[in-house]
Design a protein around this motif. Structure first.
Motif, short mmCIF file in Angstrom:
data_model
loop_
_atom_site.label_atom_id
_atom_site.label_comp_id
_atom_site.label_asym_id
_atom_site.label_seq_id
_atom_site.Cartn_x
_atom_site.Cartn_y
_atom_site.Cartn_z
N MET A 1 0.84 -1.19 0.00
CA MET A 1 0.00 0.00 0.00
C MET A 1 0.88 1.24 0.00
O MET A 1 1.74 1.41 0.84
N SER A 2 0.69 2.10 -1.01
CA SER A 2 1.44 3.36 -1.02
C SER A 2 0.57 4.52 -1.50
O SER A 2 1.04 5.63 -1.60
N ASN A 3 -0.71 4.24 -1.80
CA ASN A 3 -1.60 5.26 -2.32
C ASN A 3 -2.59 5.69 -1.24
O ASN A 3 -3.48 4.92 -0.86
N ARG A 4 -2.44 6.90 -0.74
CA ARG A 4 -3.29 7.37 0.35
C ARG A 4 -4.76 7.45 -0.06
O ARG A 4 -5.66 7.34 0.78
N SER A 5 -5.04 7.63 -1.35
CA SER A 5 -6.43 7.76 -1.79
C SER A 5 -7.24 6.50 -1.54
O SER A 5 -8.47 6.54 -1.54
N GLU A 6 -6.58 5.37 -1.33
CA GLU A 6 -7.27 4.11 -1.09
C GLU A 6 -7.58 3.87 0.38
O GLU A 6 -8.22 2.88 0.74
N ILE A 7 -7.13 4.78 1.24
CA ILE A 7 -7.32 4.61 2.68
C ILE A 7 -8.77 4.95 3.06
O ILE A 7 -9.29 6.00 2.72
N GLU A 8 -9.40 4.04 3.80
CA GLU A 8 -10.76 4.24 4.28
C GLU A 8 -10.84 4.30 5.80
O GLU A 8 -11.78 4.86 6.35
N CYS A 9 -9.88 3.68 6.49
CA CYS A 9 -9.88 3.61 7.95
C CYS A 9 -8.54 4.12 8.47
O CYS A 9 -7.51 3.99 7.81
N TRP A 10 -8.59 4.68 9.68
CA TRP A 10 -7.39 5.32 10.22
C TRP A 10 -7.13 4.90 11.67
O TRP A 10 -8.05 4.85 12.49
N GLY A 27 -3.98 21.22 13.12
CA GLY A 27 -4.71 20.34 12.22
C GLY A 27 -5.37 19.15 12.87
O GLY A 27 -6.19 18.47 12.24
N ALA A 28 -5.06 18.88 14.14
CA ALA A 28 -5.58 17.67 14.78
C ALA A 28 -7.11 17.70 14.90
O ALA A 28 -7.80 16.73 14.55
N SER A 29 -7.65 18.80 15.40
CA SER A 29 -9.10 18.90 15.57
C SER A 29 -9.81 18.81 14.23
O SER A 29 -10.82 18.09 14.09
N ALA A 30 -9.29 19.50 13.23
CA ALA A 30 -9.90 19.49 11.90
C ALA A 30 -9.83 18.10 11.27
O ALA A 30 -10.76 17.68 10.58
N LEU A 31 -8.74 17.37 11.52
CA LEU A 31 -8.61 16.03 10.95
C LEU A 31 -9.63 15.08 11.56
O LEU A 31 -10.26 14.28 10.83
N LEU A 32 -9.80 15.14 12.87
CA LEU A 32 -10.80 14.30 13.52
C LEU A 32 -12.19 14.59 12.98
O LEU A 32 -12.99 13.69 12.74
N GLN A 33 -12.49 15.88 12.78
CA GLN A 33 -13.79 16.26 12.23
C GLN A 33 -13.93 15.78 10.78
O GLN A 33 -15.01 15.36 10.37
N GLN A 34 -12.83 15.85 10.03
CA GLN A 34 -12.85 15.39 8.64
C GLN A 34 -13.21 13.90 8.57
O GLN A 34 -14.04 13.49 7.76
N TRP A 35 -12.57 13.09 9.42
CA TRP A 35 -12.88 11.66 9.43
C TRP A 35 -14.33 11.42 9.80
O TRP A 35 -15.00 10.56 9.23
N THR A 36 -14.82 12.19 10.78
CA THR A 36 -16.22 12.04 11.20
C THR A 36 -17.17 12.41 10.06
O THR A 36 -18.13 11.69 9.78
N ASP A 37 -16.89 13.52 9.40
CA ASP A 37 -17.76 13.97 8.30
C ASP A 37 -17.77 12.99 7.13
O ASP A 37 -18.80 12.79 6.48
N LEU A 38 -16.63 12.38 6.86
CA LEU A 38 -16.52 11.45 5.74
C LEU A 38 -16.98 10.03 6.10
O LEU A 38 -17.10 9.17 5.24
N GLY A 39 -17.22 9.81 7.40
CA GLY A 39 -17.61 8.48 7.84
C GLY A 39 -16.47 7.48 7.85
O GLY A 39 -16.69 6.27 7.75
N ASN A 40 -15.25 7.99 7.99
CA ASN A 40 -14.08 7.11 8.05
C ASN A 40 -13.94 6.53 9.47
O ASN A 40 -13.75 7.29 10.42
N PRO A 41 -14.02 5.22 9.65
CA PRO A 41 -13.77 4.64 10.96
C PRO A 41 -12.35 4.97 11.42
O PRO A 41 -11.41 4.92 10.62
N PHE A 42 -12.20 5.33 12.70
CA PHE A 42 -10.86 5.63 13.21
C PHE A 42 -10.77 5.28 14.68
O PHE A 42 -11.76 5.22 15.40
N LEU A 43 -9.52 5.03 15.11
CA LEU A 43 -9.22 4.83 16.52
C LEU A 43 -7.98 5.63 16.87
O LEU A 43 -7.02 5.67 16.09
N VAL A 44 -8.00 6.24 18.05
CA VAL A 44 -6.83 6.91 18.61
C VAL A 44 -6.18 5.93 19.57
O VAL A 44 -6.82 5.45 20.52
N LEU A 45 -4.91 5.60 19.32
CA LEU A 45 -4.20 4.58 20.10
C LEU A 45 -3.21 5.22 21.07
O LEU A 45 -2.62 6.26 20.78
#
Length: 266
Positions: A1-10, A27-45
């Motif tokens: 995997m090297s193409n970011r456009s194919e990423i769906e989960c973070w 950019g952290a707050s905006a990125l979290l909101q971006q994932w939420t708006d796009l419906g991208n599943p994510f976890l903070v580890l």
């Protein structure tokens, strides 16, 4: 995997990626909101096993970051998940804080000092000589040895503090037993995180600030890896390692999509 456009989960590390000393990074707050708006599943580890997801969610909110409890995955949760998969309804003697004991209770484990299935060592600011002695004796008597994370030191306002890895080394020296370490850089933590959000390695990215934990574990788990330079890594640090992340960014702000986010075609 090297193409970011194919990423769906973070998956993303917390300290050095989203926050630094309780302040949100650009950019952290905006990125979290971006994932939420796009419906991208994510976890903070996080490898820190002291706090429960509720505690961490509140701490992040105070830093200006909205991360629901269910979007947090700690080494304590990963450890509890692993132990329950090995010995359902098992027992443990625990050296650690509420984040670890709560996680183990929630998967049905019993806390005991009598012939536990596991001795589990996590992060704490109150290491007890009596508790360490008890752990050593239980392991010598046959209990299996588990550690939430390998970090030998942790930060504080006064300087470094001994952390989980340092206490584990003491116990190992006294017992002749090496622990199984669940947290980063063991890719087990990432695999359990993927299972948590129903994600696949082929379309999931890991964002981290450490080559020796975040990036190597991400590579071994088959993820698209992104190193950000807002934590401990610099060019000299990167050159030390034989492996490379898929991307190196100055910070998570570089992951923001410019312009309005289109969601109606998803």
């Amino acid at each position: 995997m090297s193409n970011r456009s194919e990423i769906e989960c973070w998956l993303t590390d917390m300290d050095g990626v989203l926050v630094h000393e309780n302040h949100a990074l650009p950019g952290a707050s905006a990125l979290l909101q971006q994932w939420t708006d796009l419906g991208n599943p994510f976890l903070v580890l996080t490898n820190n096993s002291i706090f429960t997801p509720r505690d961490l969610s509140a701490r992040l909110r105070a830093s200006g970051l909205i991360v629901p409890e269910e979007s947090l995955w700690t080494s304590a949760l990963a450890t509890a998940d692993f132990c329950a998969s090995q010995v359902p309804g098992g027992s443990a003697f625990v050296i650690g804080e509420a984040g670890l004991t709560t996680a183990l209770h929630e998967v049905g484990f019993i806390m005991t000092e009598t012939a536990p299935d596991y001795v589990v060592v996590g992060e704490t600011r109150n290491y007890s000589f009596d508790a360490i002695t008890k752990a050593i004796r239980l392991i010598r008597d046959g209990s299996r040895f588990i550690v939430t994370n390998p970090d030998a030191t942790g930060p504080s306002a006064e300087g470094v503090l001994p952390a989980t890895g340092a206490i584990a080394a003491l116990i190992s020296k006294a017992t002749g037993r090496e622990p199984y370490v669940v947290g980063k850089p063991n890719p087990m933590m990432f695999r359990s995180a993927l299972n948590r959000i129903g994600a696949h390695s082929e379309n999931t990215a890991m964002i981290g600030d450490r080559m020796d934990t975040d990036i190597v574990a991400g590579i071994e788990a088959g993820l698209h890896t992104i190193l950000v330079m807002t934590g401990i890594s610099d060019e000299a640090e990167i050159r030390k390692y034989p492996f490379r992340p898929d991307e190196i960014l100055s910070g998570v702000h570089e992951l923001l999509i410019e312009g309005p986010i289109e969601t109606d075609t998803l």
